[in-house]
Design a protein around this motif. Structure first.
Motif, PDB file in Angstrom:
ATOM      1  N   GLY A  25       0.818  -1.206   0.000  1.00 23.79           N
ATOM      2  CA  GLY A  25       0.000   0.000   0.000  1.00 23.79           C
ATOM      3  C   GLY A  25       0.853   1.257   0.000  1.00 23.79           C
ATOM      4  N   LEU A  26       1.878   1.277   0.837  1.00 22.47           N
ATOM      5  CA  LEU A  26       2.756   2.443   0.905  1.00 22.47           C
ATOM      6  C   LEU A  26       3.552   2.601  -0.381  1.00 22.47           C
ATOM      7  CD1 LEU A  26       3.780   4.751   2.657  1.00 22.47           C
ATOM      8  CD2 LEU A  26       5.484   3.192   3.635  1.00 22.47           C
ATOM      9  N   GLY A  27       4.017   1.484  -0.931  1.00 20.68           N
ATOM     10  CA  GLY A  27       4.790   1.552  -2.155  1.00 20.68           C
ATOM     11  C   GLY A  27       3.981   2.056  -3.340  1.00 20.68           C
ATOM     12  N   LEU A  28       2.733   1.599  -3.459  1.00 21.07           N
ATOM     13  CA  LEU A  28       1.877   2.069  -4.554  1.00 21.07           C
ATOM     14  C   LEU A  28       1.507   3.541  -4.383  1.00 21.07           C
ATOM     15  CD1 LEU A  28      -0.467  -1.033  -4.934  1.00 21.07           C
ATOM     16  CD2 LEU A  28       1.304  -0.273  -6.530  1.00 21.07           C
ATOM     17  N   THR A  76       8.616   1.845  -3.318  1.00 17.98           N
ATOM     18  CA  THR A  76       7.996   1.212  -4.476  1.00 17.98           C
ATOM     19  C   THR A  76       8.663  -0.122  -4.811  1.00 17.98           C
ATOM     20  OG1 THR A  76       7.433   3.411  -5.316  1.00 17.98           O
ATOM     21  CG2 THR A  76       7.310   1.615  -6.887  1.00 17.98           C
ATOM     22  N   ALA A  77       9.790  -0.418  -4.169  1.00 15.94           N
ATOM     23  CA  ALA A  77      10.401  -1.740  -4.334  1.00 15.94           C
ATOM     24  C   ALA A  77       9.451  -2.839  -3.868  1.00 15.94           C
ATOM     25  CB  ALA A  77      11.710  -1.813  -3.550  1.00 15.94           C
ATOM     26  N   PHE A  78       8.565  -2.532  -2.941  1.00 20.00           N
ATOM     27  CA  PHE A  78       7.610  -3.549  -2.461  1.00 20.00           C
ATOM     28  C   PHE A  78       6.743  -4.081  -3.600  1.00 20.00           C
ATOM     29  CE2 PHE A  78       8.466  -3.149   2.035  1.00 20.00           C
ATOM     30  CZ  PHE A  78       7.962  -4.329   2.560  1.00 20.00           C
ATOM     31  N   PRO A  79       5.977  -3.230  -4.307  1.00 22.21           N
ATOM     32  CA  PRO A  79       5.164  -3.785  -5.399  1.00 22.21           C
ATOM     33  C   PRO A  79       6.006  -4.355  -6.536  1.00 22.21           C
ATOM     34  CG  PRO A  79       4.990  -1.388  -5.332  1.00 22.21           C
ATOM     35  CD  PRO A  79       5.669  -1.811  -4.071  1.00 22.21           C
ATOM     36  N   ALA A  80       7.172  -3.760  -6.812  1.00 23.14           N
ATOM     37  CA  ALA A  80       8.017  -4.253  -7.905  1.00 23.14           C
ATOM     38  C   ALA A  80       8.492  -5.677  -7.627  1.00 23.14           C
ATOM     39  CB  ALA A  80       9.221  -3.325  -8.096  1.00 23.14           C
ATOM     40  N   THR A 198      16.740  10.014  -7.592  1.00 20.09           N
ATOM     41  CA  THR A 198      15.925  10.973  -6.862  1.00 20.09           C
ATOM     42  C   THR A 198      14.825  10.222  -6.133  1.00 20.09           C
ATOM     43  OG1 THR A 198      16.326  12.653  -8.543  1.00 20.09           O
ATOM     44  CG2 THR A 198      14.476  13.032  -7.057  1.00 20.09           C
ATOM     45  N   SER A 199      14.558  10.597  -4.898  1.00 21.06           N
ATOM     46  CA  SER A 199      13.529   9.898  -4.139  1.00 21.06           C
ATOM     47  C   SER A 199      12.169  10.096  -4.776  1.00 21.06           C
ATOM     48  CB  SER A 199      13.486  10.391  -2.686  1.00 21.06           C
ATOM     49  OG  SER A 199      12.946  11.694  -2.615  1.00 21.06           O
ATOM     50  N   ASN A 200      11.268   9.162  -4.536  1.00 20.91           N
ATOM     51  CA  ASN A 200       9.922   9.241  -5.109  1.00 20.91           C
ATOM     52  C   ASN A 200       9.180  10.482  -4.650  1.00 20.91           C
ATOM     53  OD1 ASN A 200      10.517   6.832  -6.286  1.00 20.91           O
ATOM     54  ND2 ASN A 200       9.137   5.606  -5.048  1.00 20.91           N
ATOM     55  N   ASP A 201       9.399  10.892  -3.390  1.00 22.62           N
ATOM     56  CA  ASP A 201       8.736  12.091  -2.888  1.00 22.62           C
ATOM     57  C   ASP A 201       9.218  13.319  -3.637  1.00 22.62           C
ATOM     58  OD1 ASP A 201       7.295  10.657  -1.044  1.00 22.62           O
ATOM     59  OD2 ASP A 201       8.785  10.890   0.547  1.00 22.62           O
ATOM     60  N   GLU A 202      10.539  13.384  -3.880  1.00 21.08           N
ATOM     61  CA  GLU A 202      11.087  14.513  -4.624  1.00 21.08           C
ATOM     62  C   GLU A 202      10.590  14.511  -6.053  1.00 21.08           C
ATOM     63  OE1 GLU A 202      15.204  13.892  -4.156  1.00 21.08           O
ATOM     64  OE2 GLU A 202      15.324  14.854  -2.192  1.00 21.08           O
ATOM     65  N   ALA A 203      10.510  13.310  -6.644  1.00 13.06           N
ATOM     66  CA  ALA A 203      10.038  13.203  -8.026  1.00 13.06           C
ATOM     67  C   ALA A 203       8.592  13.637  -8.133  1.00 13.06           C
ATOM     68  CB  ALA A 203      10.193  11.762  -8.526  1.00 13.06           C
ATOM     69  N   THR A 204       7.782  13.279  -7.115  1.00 13.12           N
ATOM     70  CA  THR A 204       6.379  13.651  -7.131  1.00 13.12           C
ATOM     71  C   THR A 204       6.216  15.159  -7.049  1.00 13.12           C
ATOM     72  OG1 THR A 204       5.812  11.570  -6.062  1.00 13.12           O
ATOM     73  CG2 THR A 204       4.167  13.307  -5.990  1.00 13.12           C
TER      74      THR A 204
END
Length: 222
Positions: A25-28, A76-80, A198-204
């Protein structure tokens, strides 16, 4: 590295399943649109790298490339990695469906830890220094995964404790190989496309700003 069906106690399976759902859930939620291609590539990399198994007791030895997944994808490594584990269980019988949650946590959570520990320092370093840190980031998740596997087996009964000890020592060569491959991959990424780290938060946060600038430019041209 895959624990097989029937090796774990029910309470361990339930606990692993709950943690896996939380991680998924967190990864998605943290998956930005611009990293979907990288997520697919790293999921496929894990799938292919871990196809060749050398059985070791109730587990097995193989490459997983989880450190690189953690550096690029973070949570996001979790869902991957979950997708790769699911496909392996369905098509090849590696691991199993009942232990899917535990295997996901054992492999994906160490990847996330590596990303949290090393991604920031790697992104601020020159390629050569980043490659050294990338080597550590590649080896650490393997060590942590073996520990998590050992804990999972140990919690399921004293009979699995000898196998749990064997898992760690059997994976020492894997730690070295994964570290070297990850170091080379990080060096290439820093040379070619450092924004992958780049972290996902930064990318977002970056994507809407980029879109806003593009929209403003089109409005001015109009």
């Amino acid at each position: 590295m895959h624990i097989v069906d029937g090796a774990l106690a029910p309470e361990v399976l339930i606990g692993g399943g709950v943690l896996a759902v939380a991680g998924l859930g967190l990864g998605l939620r943290k998956l930005p649109i611009d990293k979907i291609p990288a997520t697919g590539v790293l999921s496929a990399t894990f799938f292919v790298a871990s196809l060749i198994h050398v059985p070791v007791g109730p587990s097995s030895v193989h490459l997983i490339m989880s450190g690189l997944a953690g550096l690029v994808l973070g949570w996001t490594a979790f869902p991957a990695l979950f997708v790769g584990l699911l496909l392996q269980a369905i098509f090849f019988g590696f691991g199993g469906l009942t232990v899917l949650g535990v295997n996901t946590v054992n492999i994906a959570f160490p990847a996330v830890i590596a990303g949290l520990l090393f991604r920031s320092v790697i992104s601020r370093s020159n390629p050569k220094v980043a490659a050294i840190w990338g080597g550590f980031a590649g080896a650490l998740p393997i060590a942590l995964t073996t520990i998590f596997v050992a804990i999972s087996l140990g919690l399921s009964g004293d009979a699995f404790i000898p196998a749990a000890k064997l898992v760690f020592f059997a994976h020492i060569p894997v730690m070295v190989v994964e570290g070297l491959i990850s170091a080379a991959a990080v060096y290439l990424i820093m040379k070619v496309k450092p924004q992958l780290l780049t972290s996902n938060d930064e990318a977002t946060e970056f994507v809407p700003t980029e879109v806003a600038i593009s929209t403003a430019g089109e409005a001015n041209n109009g």
